[in-house]
Design an enzyme around this catalytic site. Structure first.
Site, PDB file in Angstrom:
ATOM      1  CG  HIS A 218     -39.645   8.330  55.744  1.00 32.87           C
ATOM      2  ND1 HIS A 218     -39.476   7.299  54.846  1.00 32.87           N
ATOM      3  CD2 HIS A 218     -38.576   9.150  55.583  1.00 32.87           C
ATOM      4  CE1 HIS A 218     -38.354   7.504  54.163  1.00 32.87           C
ATOM      5  NE2 HIS A 218     -37.792   8.618  54.593  1.00 32.87           N
TER       6      HIS A 218
ATOM      7  CG  HIS B 250     -39.587   6.968  49.992  1.00 36.80           C
ATOM      8  ND1 HIS B 250     -38.875   5.988  49.334  1.00 36.80           N
ATOM      9  CD2 HIS B 250     -38.683   7.639  50.763  1.00 36.80           C
ATOM     10  CE1 HIS B 250     -37.598   6.076  49.686  1.00 36.80           C
ATOM     11  NE2 HIS B 250     -37.469   7.053  50.552  1.00 36.80           N
TER      12      HIS B 250
ATOM     13  CG  ASP C 106     -39.020  11.187  52.520  1.00 33.77           C
ATOM     14  OD1 ASP C 106     -38.123  11.408  53.357  1.00 33.77           O
ATOM     15  OD2 ASP C 106     -38.777  10.822  51.355  1.00 33.77           O
TER      16      ASP C 106
ATOM     17  CG  HIS D 218     -32.917  19.792  51.703  1.00 32.92           C
ATOM     18  ND1 HIS D 218     -31.712  19.290  52.115  1.00 32.92           N
ATOM     19  CD2 HIS D 218     -33.631  18.727  51.255  1.00 32.92           C
ATOM     20  CE1 HIS D 218     -31.682  17.976  51.922  1.00 32.92           C
ATOM     21  NE2 HIS D 218     -32.842  17.599  51.405  1.00 32.92           N
TER      22      HIS D 218
HETATM   23  O1  DOR Z   1     -35.737  13.302  48.677  1.00 31.76           O
HETATM   24  C1  DOR Z   1     -35.233  12.732  49.622  1.00 31.76           C
HETATM   25  N1  DOR Z   1     -34.617  13.426  50.597  1.00 31.76           N
HETATM   26  N2  DOR Z   1     -35.289  11.405  49.684  1.00 31.76           N
HETATM   27  C2  DOR Z   1     -34.641  10.711  50.631  1.00 31.76           C
HETATM   28  O2  DOR Z   1     -34.747   9.506  50.643  1.00 31.76           O
HETATM   29  C3  DOR Z   1     -33.754  11.421  51.590  1.00 31.76           C
HETATM   30  C4  DOR Z   1     -34.216  12.799  51.804  1.00 31.76           C
HETATM   31  C5  DOR Z   1     -33.243  13.658  52.543  1.00 31.76           C
HETATM   32  O3  DOR Z   1     -32.665  13.192  53.527  1.00 31.76           O
HETATM   33  O4  DOR Z   1     -33.096  14.817  52.185  1.00 31.76           O
END
Ligand code: DOR
Length: 432
Positions: A62, A234, A307, A311
């Site tokens: 992920h 998750h 995951d 950002h």
């Molecule tokens: O917190 C998250 N960010 N959960 C997700 O399912 C997607 C991910 C993202 O793409 O930033």
């Protein structure tokens, strides 16, 4: 040449129930021989794994690579560089790029960029619905032909139950698993964290654990109806663990993963409104974390998956309500998850299983073992090395790591893909 001789290591290969001292001869990129001999073939480079553990190459089920469209956060090249630094020889990447990976050309672009980068193997996932909009199915047949390993609208839940049924029917036809983001979009609309005492204290709108429960239960029912293979991404709540366990006990083809952050953190860490800890599904309570850990021990989970969701400051250094969800995880996974071993939640062998053969079996990838003839994807790690997690030193382009500054054990020494050294640790990382 892709030949080498890995000596003096403790080899843990859970798929084959091996945990012991062995030397491995790698020839032509494949595992050629397991031996007790201390001399390898002449002229072949030697990797001395003294005091280290040699495992099959780790696999992350992920990862968000952000290419195409948001390369300032991550691109395929920086993502695979982060992956191999974290010990991952293979990563599976999500479809929520811009444009969305809902057609063969985006899938081919990602695969091409991965070939150019030439570090970790990259397995793309295709979207279930066009544009992740939940209105009509994506080009599933074309994407299957282009080599996707699963289908997912991850980041979003497919709200329309009828469309999800259709998606599962198509997935089953093409032999692809569905990787399911389970949060009822109506229950979690406008929320920023888990609903409970902490959200009340902080004055933030919360999403209840039942938002996960209703979708996990719905989609297990749809998997029963359609015969599709379902993988729940998750899992974050007691209710989610219980629903997956019930589905497995009923004999439905449902697997699940859990993230390092849900295993290590709770919503207590949000006390200072730290946006690095804002994630979907949200961090929940100590009781939820305990249930996830129990699920790890009892085998409900087949994998730990990062995951990894890069950002930048643009999305994160804003008021909590407005901040983007997600945290990076590729380069902190080993040291963070070693806490589960040092706290005796799981054994080192089980941890290795959850990052190797567990994820490989989940998506049917031909990886996660070191049998003679297998591709020599190998991770060599020092589980006892003391490390301080420093996101400033990461290869990822993003820095949204909630574990920054944590003192842990566990350091990746080498990552090999097809017998080639794609990562080698620099000096540092002390034994104490
Ligand atoms: O917190 C998250 N960010 N959960 C997700 O399912 C997607 C991910 C993202 O793409 O930033």
């Amino acid at each position: 040449m892709n030949d080498c001789f890995i000596i003096n290591g403790r080899v843990i290969d859970p798929a084959r129930k091996v945990d012991g001292r062995h030397n491995l001869i790698v020839r032509g990129g494949r595992v050629a021989e397991w031996t007790q001999a201390r001399r390898g073939p002449t002229g072949v480079p030697v990797i001395d794994a003294r005091d280290a553990v040699v495992t099959p190459g780790w696999i992350d089920l992920h990862t968000h690579l952000r290419e195409p469209g948001e390369e300032y956060k991550e691109d395929v090249a920086s993502g695979v560089a982060a992956a191999v630094a974290g010990g991952f020889a293979s990563i599976v990447c999500m479809a929520n790029t811009k444009p969305v990976a809902d057609n063969a050309s985006v899938i081919e672009h990602i695969r091409q960029q991965a070939r150019v980068a030439g570090l970790a193997r990259v397995y793309p996932i295709g979207a279930i619905t066009r544009g992740l909009k939940g209105e009509e199915l994506a080009d599933i047949g074309d994407m299957a032909a282009a080599g996707v390993v699963a289908l997912s609208d991850d980041g979003k839940t497919v709200a329309n139950t009828r469309l999800m049924r259709k998606g599962m029917e198509y997935a089953a036809t093409f032999g692809l698993p569905i990787v399911d983001h389970c949060e009822d979009p109506f229950l979690c609309a406008g929320t920023a964290m888990h609903e409970g005492a902490q959200s009340t204290r902080l004055g933030l709108a919360g999403s209840p654990a039942e938002a996960e429960e209703v979708i996990v239960q719905r989609d297990i029912a749809l998997a029963r109806l359609t015969g599709a293979r379902l993988h729940v991404a998750h899992v974050s709540a007691v209710q989610g663990v219980d629903a997956v366990r019930a589905g497995q006990e009923e004999g439905i083809a449902v697997t699940a993963e859990v993230t390092p952050h849900h295993l290590l953190l709770t919503d207590e860490v949000l006390a200072g409104y730290d946006t690095r800890c804002k994630v979907n599904p949200p961090l929940r309570t100590a009781a939820d974390r305990a249930a996830l850990r129990r699920g790890l021990r009892e085998g409900v989970f087949a994998a730990i998956a990062t995951d990894h969701a890069p950002h930048t400051s643009i999305e994160k250094d804003v008021p909590f309500d407005e901040a983007a969800c997600g945290m990076i995880g590729l380069e902190s996974a080993l040291p963070v998850c070693m806490r589960l071993v040092t706290e005796r939640v799981i054994s080192l062998c089980r941890l290795v299983e959850l990052f190797t053969i567990g994820p490989a079996r989940t998506l049917g990838l031909p990886r996660g073992r070191l049998a003679v003839g297998d591709d020599a994807d190998v991770t060599i790690l020092d589980p006892r090395a003391a490390v301080v997690i420093r996101s400033s030193a990461f290869r990822s382009k993003s820095r949204n790591c909630p574990f920054d500054g944590w003192r842990c054990r566990g350091k990746v020494l080498y990552t090999l893909v097809g017998g080639r050294i794609v990562y080698r640790a620099g000096p540092g990382g002390r034994r104490q």
